[in-house]
Scaffold this motif. Sequence first.
Motif, short mmCIF file in Angstrom:
data_model
loop_
_atom_site.label_atom_id
_atom_site.label_comp_id
_atom_site.label_asym_id
_atom_site.label_seq_id
_atom_site.Cartn_x
_atom_site.Cartn_y
_atom_site.Cartn_z
N ALA A 32 -10.66 -17.66 -13.91
CA ALA A 32 -11.81 -18.24 -14.89
C ALA A 32 -12.77 -17.13 -15.22
N PHE A 33 -13.11 -16.29 -14.12
CA PHE A 33 -14.00 -15.30 -14.37
C PHE A 33 -13.28 -13.95 -15.24
N GLU A 34 -12.02 -13.82 -14.91
CA GLU A 34 -11.33 -12.89 -15.74
C GLU A 34 -11.38 -13.44 -17.20
N GLU A 92 -13.22 -12.47 -22.75
CA GLU A 92 -13.77 -12.87 -24.15
C GLU A 92 -15.15 -12.04 -24.25
N TYR A 93 -15.61 -11.32 -23.15
CA TYR A 93 -16.97 -10.69 -23.34
C TYR A 93 -16.31 -9.19 -24.09
N LEU A 100 -22.44 -11.58 -16.23
CA LEU A 100 -21.75 -12.74 -16.46
C LEU A 100 -21.41 -13.18 -14.97
N ASN A 154 -24.87 -14.94 -13.75
CA ASN A 154 -24.87 -16.45 -14.25
C ASN A 154 -24.01 -17.51 -13.62
N GLU A 155 -23.26 -17.18 -12.72
CA GLU A 155 -22.31 -17.93 -12.07
C GLU A 155 -22.58 -18.05 -10.58
N LYS A 206 -13.47 -15.14 -18.79
CA LYS A 206 -14.99 -14.85 -19.34
C LYS A 206 -15.09 -13.31 -19.49
N CYS A 207 -14.75 -12.61 -18.80
CA CYS A 207 -14.68 -10.95 -19.07
C CYS A 207 -13.94 -10.69 -20.36
N LEU A 214 -15.94 -21.93 -9.77
CA LEU A 214 -15.47 -20.56 -10.59
C LEU A 214 -14.40 -19.86 -9.97
#
Length: 443
Positions: A60-62, A67-68, A146, A149-150, A64-65, A56
């Motif tokens: 990659a976390f950005e 998309e959230y 989020l 979960n990681e 995901k956020c 991660l």
Amino acid sequence: MEHLVDRLSNVDAEKIGSNKLTAYLPYRKGAKEFDFESVACVVLSWLMGKQVKRNLSMDAFEAKCSEYLEDRLSDTSIIEDLRKMYFSGDALSRTAPEFMLLRTHAKTNASTKHLVELLKSFFDKSLPSVEFESGTNFLEKGFLDLLKNELREADIAAAEECYLPFVAEKFVRDVTFLAGHSEYLLEQLPSCIELYNFIYCTQLGLNIRNWTSGSPPSSKPLYFILDTEKASSERVHVTKEGYRSLAGPMADVFPILSMLEYFNSDTDYPKAPLWSYAKAVHDSDDSNRARVHKSLVEFSEQFRLDRKLPAVPAAPIDAIEAMKHLMSLGVKQFAKTVNEGRHRVQQQYMEVFDKEVARNFLQSRGRAGRVLVINQDFVLLLTNLAIGDRPSVRFQELLRAFKERGFYFDKGSQQALISFYERVGNVDRMSDSGDAVYVRNTI
């Protein structure tokens, strides 16, 4: 402890090589500046017992956020503004401590990695489990869900036993206290790491020659002045028990630790401090002590011949004396008269200590020479850590807590501290208690 005696009994089989250092010091010659922000992120992951999964990245976390946000906002035109708000620079990690975990995989320099490995040993016998209740709005709470979960269990297996347990105990206590005040933690954890990096190195230097009893090290006097004070050569403690008393033993740290590497070459066990080896010898029977004595005497002679050092008139009489003799050879090989190249290496270690570890705690003050100082930001941090969760403490009790952390002040500096607290407004004088001075924390 039996394996430590076995190690000493077989040290004569070690191949003598160049001087190296793999443990117990957070810097090497020519080391670069520490990244205390990165170290703070790793320490926080240990406090929480969690770390982000290795695959991660922040990018990659950005994603995901983003998309959230797209799934939950009807007006997607503000997504770009929100992305800039939370993901430009380190803005996200300043909204909640948990987001600092995202920076634990960032690339760092060697000094920072050495410091992380050193601090691992601080947590070896004490693993706090800190939980935060972060998230001031629904977006940040969503980001935190989020992130959770990681996460996986933190890996904190240390490759070495702690050299200074008394420093480790205070460090774990103090960072756990900081964790109870999340805003102060975000603001001060890197400074706390820098403070303890300095405390560890200075107390390691003051304890490096005191190992023969086998007792764990303890806080040794080291006197500071406030950076606003004048340093007079008449202040005996400041001049004789300040930097001057530290410089000599600090120069011996690399020679002694590099000799300790011969004892700790068995990778099946964590590396052990020199005082642990002395304790193992004291606790062993006569037969084992004789084995250790014989092995150390033989290895010392091999080492002396390899380094072209002069012979001693009499061989050491027992195992502890043999250890002392070997360590003295380890120091003597760095003498300028013996080998200028090795002497230069020793100086380079001292240069890194002065320029990187002690850069905020060391000043040149005219005729008084180099003195150890503490600035007002570190005074406040140290004060808050020493007081902890108590509403206030008597001034003398606070000074004892400072000493436990390696900071000693003479009468002049004690008066300067009280004057500083009075300006800050965190001091109370209780006339019904014999004019006792109480100091409050500023959190």
